[in-house]
Design a protein around this motif. Structure first.
Motif, PDB file in Angstrom:
ATOM      1  N   HIS A  75       0.744  -1.254   0.036  1.00 39.75           N
ATOM      2  CA  HIS A  75       0.130   0.052  -0.010  1.00 39.75           C
ATOM      3  C   HIS A  75       0.774   1.153  -0.071  1.00 39.75           C
ATOM      4  O   HIS A  75       1.795   1.464   0.751  1.00 39.75           O
ATOM      5  N   GLU A 136      -6.819   6.069  -3.960  1.00 37.76           N
ATOM      6  CA  GLU A 136      -8.104   6.712  -3.484  1.00 37.76           C
ATOM      7  C   GLU A 136      -7.738   8.003  -2.847  1.00 37.76           C
ATOM      8  O   GLU A 136      -6.802   7.902  -1.889  1.00 37.76           O
ATOM      9  N   ASP A 145      -8.098   9.988  12.418  1.00 35.52           N
ATOM     10  CA  ASP A 145      -8.556   8.979  11.185  1.00 35.52           C
ATOM     11  C   ASP A 145      -7.446   8.069  10.843  1.00 35.52           C
ATOM     12  O   ASP A 145      -7.671   7.212  10.072  1.00 35.52           O
ATOM     13  N   LYS A 148      -7.845   4.327  11.153  1.00 34.75           N
ATOM     14  CA  LYS A 148      -9.025   3.924  10.236  1.00 34.75           C
ATOM     15  C   LYS A 148      -8.698   3.948   8.890  1.00 34.75           C
ATOM     16  O   LYS A 148      -8.949   2.919   8.126  1.00 34.75           O
ATOM     17  N   ILE A 149      -7.865   4.793   8.326  1.00 35.75           N
ATOM     18  CA  ILE A 149      -7.066   5.042   6.944  1.00 35.75           C
ATOM     19  C   ILE A 149      -6.424   3.579   6.804  1.00 35.75           C
ATOM     20  O   ILE A 149      -6.443   2.923   5.761  1.00 35.75           O
ATOM     21  N   ASP A 151      -6.472   0.791   8.432  1.00 36.90           N
ATOM     22  CA  ASP A 151      -7.227  -0.706   8.623  1.00 36.90           C
ATOM     23  C   ASP A 151      -7.878  -0.667   7.138  1.00 36.90           C
ATOM     24  O   ASP A 151      -8.005  -2.108   6.602  1.00 36.90           O
ATOM     25  N   GLN A 152      -8.615   0.316   6.600  1.00 38.26           N
ATOM     26  CA  GLN A 152      -9.141   0.363   5.439  1.00 38.26           C
ATOM     27  C   GLN A 152      -8.366  -0.035   4.467  1.00 38.26           C
ATOM     28  O   GLN A 152      -8.818  -0.891   3.308  1.00 38.26           O
ATOM     29  N   LYS A 155      -7.483  -3.794   3.731  1.00 38.14           N
ATOM     30  CA  LYS A 155      -8.473  -4.676   3.317  1.00 38.14           C
ATOM     31  C   LYS A 155      -8.556  -4.667   1.759  1.00 38.14           C
ATOM     32  O   LYS A 155      -9.086  -5.364   1.261  1.00 38.14           O
ATOM     33  N   GLY A 156      -7.952  -3.772   1.374  1.00 41.50           N
ATOM     34  CA  GLY A 156      -7.951  -3.445  -0.244  1.00 41.50           C
ATOM     35  C   GLY A 156      -6.825  -4.360  -0.977  1.00 41.50           C
ATOM     36  O   GLY A 156      -5.977  -4.946  -0.094  1.00 41.50           O
TER      37      GLY A 156
END
Length: 171
Positions: A75, A136, A145, A148-149, A151-152, A155-156
């Motif tokens: 990522h 994104e 944030d 959360k960013i 973790d999201q 998942k991608g």
């Protein structure tokens, strides 16, 4: 070493431009998608396909932060550092994300999951301070944030190639 398929894709790509040199940036995207990064020997192969000096390819690779000469994480976190984002706290956010991931700007986490890249304008000033997470646009980003960013993103599927799908459209 580049695959024969990528070499053929680059030659086809060159034909789409009046001047084949104009296909260099899209070609580098294709190569980086295949190899994962653009080390010196790969830059030489690309230069040979364009009949230009390796230093010209190297200049492009090192000018744009979308290219890397070293392996990157699954990522990619581009943290905008331009004036709109800086005035809204991107410097502090960059420091926080690097501390959270235990890396310096430009580095990849030990597990290979994330690479943090301070980037010039990412063209979303209305969302300042903003990040480009894989492909994104995320913002405005607040310190709360960050988890959360991350973790999201996990998942991608990871960072896509800017040239993904080109082969299907131009095969």
């Amino acid at each position: 070493m580049l695959s024969d398929k990528i070499k053929q894709d680059i030659l086809r790509l060159q034909k789409q431009y009046p001047e084949k040199r104009s296909a260099l940036i899209p070609a580098l995207h294709l190569v980086q998608a295949e190899v994962g990064y653009l080390p010196g020997d790969v830059q030489k192969e690309v230069a040979d396909l364009f009949n230009i000096a390796t230093t010209e390819v190297h200049a492009v690779v090192t000018f744009y932060d979308m290219f890397s000469e070293h392996p990157q994480g699954k990522h990619i976190l581009h943290i905008c550092k331009n004036v709109s984002c800086m005035l809204r706290g991107s410097d502090a956010l960059l420091e926080k994300i690097c501390h959270r991931l235990q890396v310096s700007p430009g580095e990849t986490t030990a597990d290979g999951e994330f690479t943090v890249i301070p980037s010039e304008c990412l063209a979303a000033c209305d969302r300042a301070p903003m990040w480009l997470v894989d492909d994104e646009v995320v913002g405005p980003v607040q310190e709360g944030d960050i988890d959360k960013i991350l973790d999201q993103a996990k998942k991608g599927p990871g960072h896509p190639s800017a040239m993904a799908g080109w082969e299907a459209d131009n095969g």
